[in-house]
Design a protein around this motif. Structure first.
Motif, PDB file in Angstrom:
ATOM      1  N   LEU A  88       0.841  -1.189   0.000  1.00 12.38           N
ATOM      2  CA  LEU A  88       0.000   0.000   0.000  1.00 12.38           C
ATOM      3  C   LEU A  88       0.877   1.240   0.000  1.00 12.38           C
ATOM      4  N   ASN A  89       0.589   2.171  -0.897  1.00 10.14           N
ATOM      5  CA  ASN A  89       1.395   3.379  -1.028  1.00 10.14           C
ATOM      6  C   ASN A  89       0.530   4.632  -1.033  1.00 10.14           C
ATOM      7  N   PHE A  90       1.022   5.653  -0.363  1.00 12.65           N
ATOM      8  CA  PHE A  90       0.407   6.969  -0.423  1.00 12.65           C
ATOM      9  C   PHE A  90       1.356   7.896  -1.163  1.00 12.65           C
ATOM     10  N   PHE A  91       0.811   8.767  -2.033  1.00  8.09           N
ATOM     11  CA  PHE A  91       1.672   9.691  -2.776  1.00  8.09           C
ATOM     12  C   PHE A  91       1.015  11.060  -2.878  1.00  8.09           C
ATOM     13  N   ALA A  92       1.837  12.081  -2.904  1.00  2.00           N
ATOM     14  CA  ALA A  92       1.375  13.465  -3.073  1.00  2.00           C
ATOM     15  C   ALA A  92       2.568  14.327  -3.443  1.00  2.00           C
ATOM     16  N   PRO A  93       2.366  15.354  -4.278  1.00  2.00           N
ATOM     17  CA  PRO A  93       3.473  16.218  -4.678  1.00  2.00           C
ATOM     18  C   PRO A  93       3.915  17.183  -3.575  1.00  2.00           C
ATOM     19  N   MET A  94       3.055  17.401  -2.577  1.00  7.94           N
ATOM     20  CA  MET A  94       3.397  18.336  -1.493  1.00  7.94           C
ATOM     21  C   MET A  94       4.416  17.689  -0.552  1.00  7.94           C
ATOM     22  N   ALA A  95       5.248  18.520   0.034  1.00  6.35           N
ATOM     23  CA  ALA A  95       6.226  18.001   0.995  1.00  6.35           C
ATOM     24  C   ALA A  95       5.569  17.607   2.306  1.00  6.35           C
ATOM     25  N   GLU A  96       4.466  18.296   2.663  1.00  7.05           N
ATOM     26  CA  GLU A  96       3.803  18.028   3.938  1.00  7.05           C
ATOM     27  C   GLU A  96       2.292  17.894   3.750  1.00  7.05           C
ATOM     28  N   PRO A  97       1.854  16.881   3.006  1.00  8.93           N
ATOM     29  CA  PRO A  97       0.419  16.708   2.784  1.00  8.93           C
ATOM     30  C   PRO A  97      -0.315  16.426   4.085  1.00  8.93           C
ATOM     31  N   GLY A  98      -1.450  17.072   4.253  1.00  9.98           N
ATOM     32  CA  GLY A  98      -2.228  16.882   5.466  1.00  9.98           C
ATOM     33  C   GLY A  98      -1.974  17.919   6.536  1.00  9.98           C
ATOM     34  N   LYS A  99      -1.051  18.847   6.283  1.00 19.49           N
ATOM     35  CA  LYS A  99      -0.689  19.818   7.304  1.00 19.49           C
ATOM     36  C   LYS A  99      -1.809  20.823   7.579  1.00 19.49           C
ATOM     37  N   LYS A 100      -2.727  20.979   6.626  1.00 16.54           N
ATOM     38  CA  LYS A 100      -3.847  21.894   6.844  1.00 16.54           C
ATOM     39  C   LYS A 100      -4.682  21.495   8.067  1.00 16.54           C
ATOM     40  N   MET A 101      -4.669  20.218   8.408  1.00 17.89           N
ATOM     41  CA  MET A 101      -5.466  19.747   9.539  1.00 17.89           C
ATOM     42  C   MET A 101      -4.926  20.266  10.871  1.00 17.89           C
ATOM     43  N   GLY A 102      -3.706  20.774  10.854  1.00 15.37           N
ATOM     44  CA  GLY A 102      -3.109  21.277  12.083  1.00 15.37           C
ATOM     45  C   GLY A 102      -1.899  20.450  12.489  1.00 15.37           C
ATOM     46  N   ALA A 103      -1.052  21.031  13.314  1.00 18.77           N
ATOM     47  CA  ALA A 103       0.199  20.380  13.708  1.00 18.77           C
ATOM     48  C   ALA A 103      -0.042  19.067  14.435  1.00 18.77           C
ATOM     49  N   LYS A 104      -1.046  19.036  15.299  1.00 20.25           N
ATOM     50  CA  LYS A 104      -1.309  17.840  16.091  1.00 20.25           C
ATOM     51  C   LYS A 104      -1.727  16.667  15.196  1.00 20.25           C
ATOM     52  N   ALA A 105      -2.662  16.921  14.309  1.00 18.65           N
ATOM     53  CA  ALA A 105      -3.132  15.862  13.415  1.00 18.65           C
ATOM     54  C   ALA A 105      -2.039  15.444  12.438  1.00 18.65           C
ATOM     55  N   TYR A 106      -1.342  16.437  11.884  1.00 18.69           N
ATOM     56  CA  TYR A 106      -0.275  16.124  10.932  1.00 18.69           C
ATOM     57  C   TYR A 106       0.816  15.296  11.587  1.00 18.69           C
ATOM     58  N   GLY A 107       1.134  15.622  12.824  1.00 13.82           N
ATOM     59  CA  GLY A 107       2.167  14.879  13.536  1.00 13.82           C
ATOM     60  C   GLY A 107       1.805  13.428  13.768  1.00 13.82           C
ATOM     61  N   ASN A 108       0.519  13.110  13.776  1.00  8.35           N
ATOM     62  CA  ASN A 108       0.083  11.730  14.006  1.00  8.35           C
ATOM     63  C   ASN A 108      -0.110  10.934  12.722  1.00  8.35           C
ATOM     64  N   LEU A 109      -0.034  11.597  11.571  1.00  5.61           N
ATOM     65  CA  LEU A 109      -0.246  10.884  10.311  1.00  5.61           C
ATOM     66  C   LEU A 109       0.779   9.767  10.096  1.00  5.61           C
ATOM     67  N   THR A 110       2.034  10.060  10.415  1.00 10.24           N
ATOM     68  CA  THR A 110       3.086   9.044  10.236  1.00 10.24           C
ATOM     69  C   THR A 110       2.775   7.799  11.052  1.00 10.24           C
ATOM     70  N   LYS A 111       2.242   7.999  12.261  1.00  9.44           N
ATOM     71  CA  LYS A 111       1.874   6.855  13.107  1.00  9.44           C
ATOM     72  C   LYS A 111       0.761   6.041  12.446  1.00  9.44           C
ATOM     73  N   PHE A 112      -0.184   6.745  11.810  1.00 11.29           N
ATOM     74  CA  PHE A 112      -1.262   6.058  11.099  1.00 11.29           C
ATOM     75  C   PHE A 112      -0.692   5.233   9.949  1.00 11.29           C
ATOM     76  N   PHE A 113       0.221   5.823   9.176  1.00  4.95           N
ATOM     77  CA  PHE A 113       0.814   5.108   8.053  1.00  4.95           C
ATOM     78  C   PHE A 113       1.555   3.863   8.525  1.00  4.95           C
ATOM     79  N   GLN A 114       2.253   3.978   9.629  1.00  6.93           N
ATOM     80  CA  GLN A 114       2.975   2.827  10.162  1.00  6.93           C
ATOM     81  C   GLN A 114       2.021   1.737  10.633  1.00  6.93           C
ATOM     82  N   ARG A 115       0.979   2.161  11.335  1.00  7.75           N
ATOM     83  CA  ARG A 115       0.013   1.192  11.865  1.00  7.75           C
ATOM     84  C   ARG A 115      -0.684   0.421  10.752  1.00  7.75           C
ATOM     85  N   TYR A 116      -1.018   1.111   9.667  1.00  5.68           N
ATOM     86  CA  TYR A 116      -1.753   0.479   8.589  1.00  5.68           C
ATOM     87  C   TYR A 116      -0.844   0.007   7.445  1.00  5.68           C
ATOM     88  N   LYS A 117       0.469   0.008   7.716  1.00  2.00           N
ATOM     89  CA  LYS A 117       1.471  -0.540   6.793  1.00  2.00           C
ATOM     90  C   LYS A 117       1.399   0.122   5.416  1.00  2.00           C
TER      91      LYS A 117
END
Length: 394
Positions: free
Chosen positions: A190-219
């Motif tokens: 499973l792969n996620f892709f986006a041209p932005m360097a920090e996709p998802g940052k609009k949601m805020g620092a707290k949510a963006y900071g947890n995205l990596t954990k989500f990606f790891q959890r869901y492989k």
């Protein structure tokens, strides 16, 4: 009900903004004609479950005739061809309609990326959700595969308000959960892709900071910060000659103005969206309002076009035009209500994310979060049908 039948409103678009506007204008007693290019109201926020057999296509939509019967607006199923604001007319594919007041809620089109025909989208034509389901099922039957899901933006939209990121994340997490339940997750990439360097940052620092954990959890592997050059059959080509192979490519392109608006003589931004005042009234036109994805969003850099904002704009516009007709001088603006709200579903739970000028919130809701979003889908459809009362603010 008080009647204002001498004023005819035409609402273009049968999506969230258009349906909400038609309902609110009917509540104020006006004659309303809703024009849509399809005969059903599609609830995009819950369509993420169609590909993983969590909801049927029919249960993710509401027939517009049912809404018409409940609220009493007129309904025309016919694509819009041209808007003539000088003569207060709209040319449809098979007819012409005149108006006293016009609400533009046509949604938006997508940036045409090279080779986009080799992708599917969970935010495109509703039928594509079924195509994604079919393609995913083929890979499940095969027992292995590579799946890539991503999103892009519009270079002409400097604020980035037309990026649809949430559904990409949700679909990825749901597919991961779906494959895990079938015992196949380790056989898929499973792969996620986006041209932005920090996709998802609009949601805020707290949510963006947890995205990596989500990606790891869901492989899920991440491929970000590289410009997308083209989509070829079975692969994505990035700047720097980097390629990502995939059996199924799902891409949510950045938004651009609806093509009908280009010849309308209405004031448009460079990216093709209608320029309005914070009241939703179109600049230079007293009897035209633009709402939802058709309108340029005024607000902070982190603002994003979402369903709840489309409803807020529709409510504000309906209030303002009513006060305009009454001659009270009262107005409301949507800009003081701008927020990001997302229940980011994963199939086995969800995360509640919200952002305002004053606060950022992220609440993890294992298991129960998924069912809360399911309940919201039921609530949303049935309040529109007046089967259950709507809770103020929801």
């Amino acid at each position: 009900m008080r009647t204002n039948s001498d004023k005819h409103f035409v609402v273009l678009g049968g999506g969230i903004a258009g349906v909400e506007a038609a309902i609110k204008l009917r509540e104020k007693g006006y004659k309303v004609t809703l024009v849509s290019n399809r005969d059903y109201f599609f609830v995009y926020p819950i369509s993420i479950w169609i590909p993983v057999n969590g909801i049927s296509f029919d249960n993710s939509s509401v027939k517009l005739k049912k809404l018409q019967k409940k609220h009493g607006f007129e309904l025309i199923i016919d694509p819009v061809v041209q808007i003539d604001p000088t003569n207060n007319k709209v040319q449809l594919q098979n007819s012409e309609i005149s108006y006293d007041y016009l609400f533009i809620a046509l949604g938006m089109h997508k940036v045409k990326a090279q080779g986009i025909e080799n992708t599917l989208s969970i935010c495109g034509a509703p039928e594509q959700a079924l195509e994604i389901k079919d393609e995913l099922e083929k890979l499940v039957q095969r027992g292995n595969g590579k799946i890539a899901i991503g999103f892009g933006g519009n270079p002409k939209d400097e604020k980035g308000t037309v990026v649809r990121g949430g559904p990409a994340f949700e679909l990825l997490f749901n597919i991961s959960t779906y494959l895990k339940k079938k015992g196949l997750l380790d056989s898929f990439e499973l792969n996620f892709f986006a041209p932005m360097a920090e996709p998802g940052k609009k949601m805020g620092a707290k949510a963006y900071g947890n995205l990596t954990k989500f990606f790891q959890r869901y492989k899920i592997n991440q491929h970000v910060g590289k410009k997308i050059l083209s989509f070829n059959k079975g692969e994505i080509l990035f700047e720097g000659e980097k390629k990502l192979e995939s059996d199924l490519i799902i891409f949510i392109a950045g938004g651009s103005g609806h093509s009908v608006l280009q010849s309308s003589n209405l004031p448009l931004t460079e990216s093709g969206f209608v320029k309005t005042h914070p009241t939703c009234q179109v600049e230079g036109y007293e009897n035209i309002y633009a709402i939802g994805d058709s309108a340029d969003m005024i607000g902070p850099k982190w603002a994003a076009k979402q369903g709840h904002m489309a409803e807020i704009m529709a409510d504000v516009a309906a209030y303002n035009v009513h006060q305009q007709i009454l001659g009270t001088g009262k107005t409301k603006v949507y800009t003081d209500k701008i927020s990001i709200i997302c229940v980011m579903d994963s199939g086995d739970g969800a995360a509640y994310v919200s952002r305002t000028d004053k606060k950022e919130t992220m609440i993890m809701m294992p298991i129960v979060g998924h069912w809360l979003k399911k309940a919201w889908g039921f609530y949303f459809k049935n309040t529109k049908l007046k089967n259950i009362p709507r809770i103020p603010g929801m």
